[in-house]
Design an enzyme around this catalytic site. Sequence first.
Site, short mmCIF file in Angstrom:
data_model
loop_
_atom_site.label_atom_id
_atom_site.label_comp_id
_atom_site.label_asym_id
_atom_site.label_seq_id
_atom_site.Cartn_x
_atom_site.Cartn_y
_atom_site.Cartn_z
N GLU A 1 -39.62 78.51 45.18
CA GLU A 1 -39.46 77.06 45.27
C GLU A 1 -39.02 76.52 43.91
O GLU A 1 -39.74 76.65 42.92
CB GLU A 1 -40.80 76.42 45.69
CG GLU A 1 -41.32 76.85 47.05
CD GLU A 1 -40.61 76.16 48.20
OE1 GLU A 1 -39.75 75.28 47.92
OE2 GLU A 1 -40.90 76.49 49.35
N GLU B 1 -31.34 72.01 50.38
CA GLU B 1 -31.97 72.53 49.15
C GLU B 1 -30.92 73.32 48.38
O GLU B 1 -30.96 74.55 48.28
CB GLU B 1 -33.19 73.38 49.51
CG GLU B 1 -34.27 72.56 50.20
CD GLU B 1 -35.40 73.39 50.78
OE1 GLU B 1 -35.33 74.63 50.66
OE2 GLU B 1 -36.35 72.82 51.34
N HIS C 1 -35.51 78.48 47.74
CA HIS C 1 -35.69 77.16 48.35
C HIS C 1 -35.73 76.07 47.28
O HIS C 1 -35.67 76.35 46.09
CB HIS C 1 -37.00 77.12 49.15
CG HIS C 1 -36.93 77.85 50.46
ND1 HIS C 1 -36.98 77.21 51.67
CD2 HIS C 1 -36.83 79.17 50.74
CE1 HIS C 1 -36.91 78.10 52.64
NE2 HIS C 1 -36.82 79.30 52.10
N HIS D 1 -32.52 76.28 54.32
CA HIS D 1 -32.61 74.82 54.40
C HIS D 1 -31.40 74.24 53.70
O HIS D 1 -31.28 74.34 52.47
CB HIS D 1 -33.90 74.32 53.75
CG HIS D 1 -35.14 74.72 54.49
ND1 HIS D 1 -36.37 74.87 53.88
CD2 HIS D 1 -35.35 75.00 55.80
CE1 HIS D 1 -37.27 75.21 54.78
NE2 HIS D 1 -36.67 75.30 55.95
#
Length: 827
Positions: free
Chosen positions: A592, A427, A520, A424
């Site tokens: 994350e 990010e 991420h 992504h």
Amino acid sequence: MFPALETELKQETCPDPYEDFMYHHLQYYGYFKAQRGSLPNSASHQHVRKNNPRYGLSGSFGEREDVIPDPLQKEKLLWPTCLSSAAHRQIEAVSRDPLMLSSPLKSRQLLHDEFGEVNPCLREPRDLFAFFPSSGPLQAPRWPIECEVIKENLHHIEWVPPQPEYFYQPTGNEKLPEIVGEEKGTVVYQLDSVPTEGSYFTSSRVGGKRGIIREPAVTLQGPEDNTLLFESRFESGNLQKAVRVDTYEYELTLRTDLYTNKHTQWFYFRVQNTRKDTTYRFTIVNLLKPKSLYTVGMKPLMYSELDANTHNIGWRREGNEIRYYKNNTDDGQQPFYCLTWTIQFPHDQDTCFFAHFYPYTYTDLQCYLLSVANNPVQSQFCKLRTLCRSLAGNTVYLLTITNPSRTPREAAAKKAVVLSARVHPGESNGSWIMKGFLDFILSNSPDAQLLRDIFVFKVVPMLNPDGVIVGNYRCSLAGRDLNRHYKTILKESFPCIWYTRNMVKRLLEEREVLLYCDFHGHSRKNNIFLYGCKNNDRKYWLHERVFPLMLSKNAPDKFSFQSCNFKVQKCKEGTGRVVMWRMGILNSYTMESTFGGSTLGNKRDTHFTIEDLKSLGYHVCDTLLDFCDPDRTKFMQCLAELKELLKQEIHKKFNELGQDMDLEGNWSDISLSDIESSTSGSDSSLSDGLPVHLLSMADEVNQKKKMYKKKKKKPLRTRKQRNEQYQKNNLMRELKLIEDAPSQLRGRDKGTSLDPSKMTSLILTKNREGMQRPRFTVSCCPKRSTNSSQEPAPDMKPLWSRNRYPATKRGRATMTVYPSLHIYTYP
């Protein structure tokens, strides 16, 4: 022709296999017709090329360019002056002989000495995987041909704030500006011809759109004009439009991901012509997520070039009156959300930048990899390769990091660890964690050396370079989220993840992959946490949770184990985490990291800095050592702690439901999915499927696969298996005859039902009478029984799980088991 000279040259040089090969090769194609002895050996000149940066690559990666640009000048410098006088006389004689040399040497293999002169000798073979020049420009990013790009190279310094940057504390008096729009305001910046949904990527080039770069900003009317000048047409930049609605108030519209109509979250733009000690207000009007960390105190990032140049101050958290709220305009489409904040610039006539998070561009990655490639120590155990080319033609790099093994057996025994980031593109926190990991694993620390001794690290530091370059938040140039298409069959449309999956597949054939982790960023939760996949094998029950728990103990002020989740949802089947898990990697995670900060320990209510994220890369390495420690004390302690935590969670869940449960029983059989929340985001878990222009391509690939798929051959059976099949067919025929002729069954009256147990006994008895010895038994147990009289109790249930016995491999003949035949024949 010149025996004395030939003897002299033979004494000066020694035979070189590569020189000999190139001599015959060039002579065969007519490029070289001189005598073999006229050229000295190239081996004596190789040190010149290796030690002089002039002989490196100066063009794009993998391409060599001559140092001398003019071909005529090349011919003049073709024969050097460093040879002996006898050699010169032979060269002149050869050049006058048209049979010996009809044309000058046409080779790109010439070697230049320290004085810039050409030596008539051949270079070493080109390195197959040499990307970076030792001096000269890097590979320029390739942009879609619709994108305008300014000819400026931006660079930001890394800086750690001396004091913690605390969350913004709302006062309740923050203003909610009403959205005015360009009807009542003045457009001061706007990008045209930005590809959106309905169009698709066609081609790319360095520098993007051809032609003269248009000025999208307004022209200042004089030194007193205080209009801000906006710009975002640089690497990773994102700003579509700026509307001036008041003297110091601007409404900003973000650009959606290219070739889509959504995913507005990442912003990164520049403002010029600032005024000191004046309060400006910026309002982003087209955000799509209903929840954001801006509602709980997150601040935007600002960078001042004057502060960077004079005080060595980099990115810092700034902003007041921060509010995140729903847009009041309703056009019947999806609702928009606004982010508003006020700012005071530190200097007059300054150049400042605003960003959602610390930017990390494709050029930043290339500069880092260049430093690794040029490091004589790190390049010994870090090998840089091209995994593939992206859709736009940008290089996707693959790093293989491990210490050289002493024996092949030792090399084969190493387990693998696979890490990746930036699938992504918006990010960027994933890149900073990756940088921290690489800094440590490439260092001379004893722990780093130990990790390189026992592991092979496969690292893909930037999976989606195209999206990073153009400033997308979530998608590639295919207009789709790559982390929902890891199962794709379209190699040309999704090359980055296709080649990554294929690399992991080949790696699994060579060695065990201990861990896979994809880095991420998260826009709705603070702290750092992992998403994993719960294991269904009772032998490894809860083992996938040990690594996250260890990481939380090593980084207690950053990592939250309570925020971790191990639920595998259907909408996440196409993610890298789930696909790698289904390929056989037990410890498969998505890491994350928040865009905000920490709510834990000493860092409570403070924003994360670059150093905080880089330190987590070190903690990943530290946790790997704990996880693989031959002394399993830590592992078993964490496993016992996990069981106790799970008991508490189950007890809490049943209390919420108003039910009682005895946790002293077989509580471990409870499904963990029922006590875990979803990992879905507001719009992140949904997949849009394939773009329209790729649907037909996918169908064609599927048809070709079916066409060339080999038909499964029916395996040969043994005599015993054929007898069992024959016996089964006899039983089925007799059952059918009995059903067709019910009058032949004794003792059965009209209107009465047939007892299934008596029916089975009748069939078995009749079958025994017609055979010398039974060759088939009916049993409820999957294990083969020799006593056909054993019948299971009617209400007895098997004690094994349904998936206890996996499917057999192709080509292996197995006995088919038919449990309780009467249960399926007579409902």
